[in-house]
Design an enzyme around this catalytic site. Structure first.
Site, PDB file in Angstrom:
ATOM      1  N   GLU A 118       0.835  -1.197   0.079  1.00  0.00           N
ATOM      2  CA  GLU A 118       0.013   0.159   0.005  1.00  0.00           C
ATOM      3  C   GLU A 118       0.828   1.792   0.567  1.00  0.00           C
ATOM      4  OE1 GLU A 118      -4.046  -0.025   2.472  1.00  0.00           O
ATOM      5  OE2 GLU A 118      -2.838   2.231   3.387  1.00  0.00           O
ATOM      6  N   HIS A 139      -7.693   3.037  -3.676  1.00  0.00           N
ATOM      7  CA  HIS A 139      -8.708   3.273  -2.446  1.00  0.00           C
ATOM      8  C   HIS A 139      -9.890   4.366  -2.635  1.00  0.00           C
ATOM      9  CE1 HIS A 139      -5.875   1.509   0.447  1.00  0.00           C
ATOM     10  NE2 HIS A 139      -5.534   0.992  -0.566  1.00  0.00           N
ATOM     11  N   GLY A 178     -14.963   5.742   4.794  1.00  0.00           N
ATOM     12  CA  GLY A 178     -13.907   7.329   5.269  1.00  0.00           C
ATOM     13  C   GLY A 178     -13.953   7.565   6.454  1.00  0.00           C
ATOM     14  N   ASP A 179     -13.222   8.818   6.723  1.00  0.00           N
ATOM     15  CA  ASP A 179     -13.765   9.647   8.308  1.00  0.00           C
ATOM     16  C   ASP A 179     -14.775  11.062   7.941  1.00  0.00           C
ATOM     17  OD1 ASP A 179     -12.560   7.345  10.293  1.00  0.00           O
ATOM     18  OD2 ASP A 179     -11.052   7.639   9.113  1.00  0.00           O
ATOM     19  N   ALA A 207     -19.420   1.677   4.148  1.00  0.00           N
ATOM     20  CA  ALA A 207     -18.335   1.256   3.332  1.00  0.00           C
ATOM     21  C   ALA A 207     -19.146  -0.184   2.768  1.00  0.00           C
ATOM     22  CB  ALA A 207     -17.091   0.065   3.788  1.00  0.00           C
ATOM     23  N   HIS A 211     -13.489  -1.547  14.921  1.00  0.00           N
ATOM     24  CA  HIS A 211     -13.481  -0.316  14.601  1.00  0.00           C
ATOM     25  C   HIS A 211     -13.973   0.179  15.993  1.00  0.00           C
ATOM     26  CE1 HIS A 211     -14.927   3.503  13.072  1.00  0.00           C
ATOM     27  NE2 HIS A 211     -14.325   3.327  12.224  1.00  0.00           N
TER      28      HIS A 211
HETATM   29  P1  FAD Z   1     -17.552   1.099   7.866  1.00  0.00           P
HETATM   30  O1  FAD Z   1     -16.989  -0.614   6.913  1.00  0.00           O
HETATM   31  O2  FAD Z   1     -18.532   1.224   6.412  1.00  0.00           O
HETATM   32  O3  FAD Z   1     -17.853   1.385   8.708  1.00  0.00           O
HETATM   33  C1  FAD Z   1     -17.880   2.030   9.530  1.00  0.00           C
HETATM   34  C2  FAD Z   1     -17.807   2.264  11.027  1.00  0.00           C
HETATM   35  O4  FAD Z   1     -19.734   1.640  11.000  1.00  0.00           O
HETATM   36  C3  FAD Z   1     -18.283   0.932  11.789  1.00  0.00           C
HETATM   37  O5  FAD Z   1     -18.611   0.938  13.561  1.00  0.00           O
HETATM   38  C4  FAD Z   1     -19.491   0.431  11.459  1.00  0.00           C
HETATM   39  O6  FAD Z   1     -19.873  -0.802  12.690  1.00  0.00           O
HETATM   40  C5  FAD Z   1     -20.556   1.187  11.959  1.00  0.00           C
HETATM   41  N1  FAD Z   1     -21.078   0.751  11.073  1.00  0.00           N
HETATM   42  C6  FAD Z   1     -21.521   0.131   9.463  1.00  0.00           C
HETATM   43  N2  FAD Z   1     -22.654   0.060   9.047  1.00  0.00           N
HETATM   44  C7  FAD Z   1     -23.580   1.133   9.952  1.00  0.00           C
HETATM   45  C8  FAD Z   1     -25.082   0.756  10.379  1.00  0.00           C
HETATM   46  N3  FAD Z   1     -25.600   0.949   8.107  1.00  0.00           N
HETATM   47  N4  FAD Z   1     -25.461   1.544  10.945  1.00  0.00           N
HETATM   48  C9  FAD Z   1     -24.743   2.450  11.612  1.00  0.00           C
HETATM   49  N5  FAD Z   1     -23.241   2.065  11.797  1.00  0.00           N
HETATM   50  C10 FAD Z   1     -22.928   1.359  10.871  1.00  0.00           C
HETATM   51  N6  FAD Z   1      -9.164   5.822   5.495  1.00  0.00           N
HETATM   52  C11 FAD Z   1      -9.476   6.994   4.340  1.00  0.00           C
HETATM   53  O7  FAD Z   1      -9.645   8.339   4.005  1.00  0.00           O
HETATM   54  N7  FAD Z   1      -8.554   6.728   3.050  1.00  0.00           N
HETATM   55  C12 FAD Z   1      -8.267   5.819   2.788  1.00  0.00           C
HETATM   56  O8  FAD Z   1      -7.279   4.907   1.514  1.00  0.00           O
HETATM   57  C13 FAD Z   1      -8.291   4.468   3.791  1.00  0.00           C
HETATM   58  N8  FAD Z   1      -7.658   2.986   3.664  1.00  0.00           N
HETATM   59  C14 FAD Z   1      -7.718   2.465   4.310  1.00  0.00           C
HETATM   60  C15 FAD Z   1      -7.391   1.036   4.390  1.00  0.00           C
HETATM   61  C16 FAD Z   1      -7.951  -0.037   5.027  1.00  0.00           C
HETATM   62  C17 FAD Z   1      -7.663  -1.745   4.774  1.00  0.00           C
HETATM   63  C18 FAD Z   1      -7.767   0.273   6.483  1.00  0.00           C
HETATM   64  C19 FAD Z   1      -8.457  -1.196   7.203  1.00  0.00           C
HETATM   65  C20 FAD Z   1      -8.283   1.435   6.464  1.00  0.00           C
HETATM   66  C21 FAD Z   1      -8.646   1.752   5.889  1.00  0.00           C
HETATM   67  N9  FAD Z   1      -9.126   3.688   5.825  1.00  0.00           N
HETATM   68  C22 FAD Z   1      -8.993   4.657   4.818  1.00  0.00           C
HETATM   69  C23 FAD Z   1      -9.466   4.326   7.151  1.00  0.00           C
HETATM   70  C24 FAD Z   1     -10.934   3.982   6.811  1.00  0.00           C
HETATM   71  O9  FAD Z   1     -11.936   4.612   6.018  1.00  0.00           O
HETATM   72  C25 FAD Z   1     -11.686   4.255   8.456  1.00  0.00           C
HETATM   73  O10 FAD Z   1     -11.012   3.531   9.860  1.00  0.00           O
HETATM   74  C26 FAD Z   1     -13.440   4.867   8.247  1.00  0.00           C
HETATM   75  O11 FAD Z   1     -13.345   4.900  10.347  1.00  0.00           O
HETATM   76  C27 FAD Z   1     -14.259   3.600   8.580  1.00  0.00           C
HETATM   77  O12 FAD Z   1     -14.243   3.530   6.783  1.00  0.00           O
HETATM   78  P2  FAD Z   1     -14.787   1.398   6.978  1.00  0.00           P
HETATM   79  O13 FAD Z   1     -14.499   0.982   5.481  1.00  0.00           O
HETATM   80  O14 FAD Z   1     -14.068   1.102   8.279  1.00  0.00           O
HETATM   81  O15 FAD Z   1     -16.041   2.109   7.135  1.00  0.00           O
END
Ligand code: FAD
Length: 287
Positions: free
Chosen positions: A9, A68, A99-100, A119, A143
Site C-alpha cells: 500500500e 482506494h 472514510g472519516d 462501506a 473499529h
Molecule cells: P465501515 O465498514 O462502513 O464501518 C465504519 C463503522 O460504521 C463501523 O464501526 C461499523 O460497525 C459502522 N457501521 C457500518 N454500517 C453501519 C450501519 N448501517 N449503521 C450503523 N453503523 C454502521 N481512510 C481513508 O480516508 N482513505 C483510505 O484510503 C483508507 N484506506 C484504508 C485501508 C484499510 C485497509 C483500512 C483498514 C482503513 C483505511 N482507511 C482509509 C480508514 C477508514 O476509512 C476508517 O477506518 C473509517 O473510520 C471507516 O471506514 P470503513 O470502510 O472501515 O467503514
C-alpha cells in the site's frame, strides 16, 4: 511453510517529483511479484486527482493496481463517475471504504445525504455497475465506532454479502490479535478472505499517536522494545524490520499466507522483508 502472497500500500504524493519517486519505489517492489499494489484516498476525498494519477501510472507500468475510494463528502453520482473513470482507465480493483469525517478522525461521521452511507453500500454500488475486484477493511481490535463484536462482525458480513472479494485489516502488533479475530469471524460463518495489514512505520512515536486515534493497542512489551532506541533512525528502521518480520513469521505459523504491507512509500523495509519471504535463502543473502 506455504508460499506467501504480498500486496503493497502507498499513499498519493502531492508533487510530480513525488509521483515519479513513488513509481520507482513500486517498480523496485514489483520484483517480489505482488498480487496487487494499492493507493490510498485522502481524508474527505482530498486526493482524488493525485490518487488517480498514481493508480494509473502504476497500472501503466504493468502493476495490478487498486484505487482506494471513500464515501466521504460525495454524492452517489460523483462516486459512480469516479468508478467509471477508473474502469475506463483499465483499473479493475478498488479498496472500498466509508472514510472519516472531513473534520478529522475524532469528529462524528455523518453520511452525505445523497451519498453512499457506509462501506457496505459502496461495495454494493460498485458491484452493481462494474465487474471490479473489491477489498474492504476489517478491524482485529474493532473499529472505534463498533460498540460490540457483534456489530463489528455484522458489518464485515454485510460487506461480504454486498460482494467484497477480501478484507484487509487495520495494523496490529501481536499475531494473536489477528488470529483470534479470524476465529471470531469464521465462527460467525463469514468466509471472506482476510489479509493482515502489516505496518512498516519506523517512527514509533508517531505510530503510537496514530494508534491511539484509531483504536490500536500498543502492547507494553512492544513499547519497551522500541523505547530503548527512539533516538537513532537506522536502529529504528532495523528494529521495525525485525519486528514486522517476527510478526509475519508468527502469523505464518498460524497458517496465514497473504500479507498487505503498509509501505509509507519507501522501498527499504518492505524490500528487505519481501526478499526474506519470497526468495530462496542463497539469493536472499546475495541480494
Ligand atoms: P465501515 O465498514 O462502513 O464501518 C465504519 C463503522 O460504521 C463501523 O464501526 C461499523 O460497525 C459502522 N457501521 C457500518 N454500517 C453501519 C450501519 N448501517 N449503521 C450503523 N453503523 C454502521 N481512510 C481513508 O480516508 N482513505 C483510505 O484510503 C483508507 N484506506 C484504508 C485501508 C484499510 C485497509 C483500512 C483498514 C482503513 C483505511 N482507511 C482509509 C480508514 C477508514 O476509512 C476508517 O477506518 C473509517 O473510520 C471507516 O471506514 P470503513 O470502510 O472501515 O467503514
Amino acid at each position: 511453510m506455504s508460499a506467501v502472497n504480498l500486496s503493497y500500500e502507498f499513499f498519493p504524493p502531492k508533487s510530480e517529483r513525488g509521483q515519479k519517486n513513488l513509481l520507482k519505489v513500486a517498480q523496485k517492489l514489483s520484483r517480489f511479484n505482488p498480487g496487487f499494489v494499492s493507493v490510498t484516498y485522502g481524508a474527505g476525498g482530498t486526493t482524488q486527482a493525485p490518487t488517480f494519477d498514481a493508480v494509473t501510472a502504476m497500472s501503466n507500468a504493468g502493476l495490478s493496481t487498486a484505487a482506494h475510494l471513500t464515501c466521504v463528502d460525495a454524492s452517489r453520482a460523483q462516486i459512480d463517475a469516479i468508478v467509471d473513470q477508473y474502469y475506463h482507465a483499465g483499473i479493475r480493483r478498488i479498496v472500498a471504504l466509508r472514510g472519516d469525517s472531513p473534520d478529522g478522525i475524532d469528529a462524528a461521521y455523518r453520511p452525505t445525504p445523497d451519498g453512499y452511507a457506509y462501506a457496505s453500500d459502496l461495495v454494493a454500488g460498485i458491484k452493481s455497475r462494474r465487474d471490479i475486484d473489491i477489498s474492504v477493511s476489517a478491524y482485529p481490535e474493532r473499529h472505534p465506532e463498533s460498540g460490540t463484536w457483534d456489530a463489528e462482525i455484522d458489518n464485515l458480513k454485510r460487506k461480504a454479502d454486498a460482494g467484497a472479494d477480501r478484507a484487509i485489516t487495520q495494523y496490529f502488533f501481536k499475531a494473536e490479535t489477528f488470529l483470534s479475530f479470524l476465529e471470531k469471524v469464521r465462527a460467525a460463518g463469514v468466509t471472506l478472505p482476510i489479509v493482515p495489514g502489516i505496518m512498516l512505520q519506523p517512527n514509533f512515536e508517531g505510530l503510537c499517536n496514530m494508534s491511539a486515534k484509531c483504536g490500536v493497542a500498543v502492547p507494553g512489551d512492544v513499547r519497551a522494545r522500541f523505547d530503548r532506541i527512539t533516538a537513532d533512525k537506522d536502529a529504528l528502521k532495523a528494529e521495525t524490520t525485525q519486528f514486522a518480520r517476527g510478526l509475519i513469521e508468527d502469523l505464518r505459523a498460524g497458517g496465514v499466507t497473504d500479507f498487505h504491507l503498509y509501505t509509507l512509500n519507501k522501498s527499504g523495509i518492505a524490500a528487505q522483508i519481501s526478499r526474506s519471504l519470497t526468495m530462496p535463502r542463497r539469493q536472499n543473502r546475495v541480494a
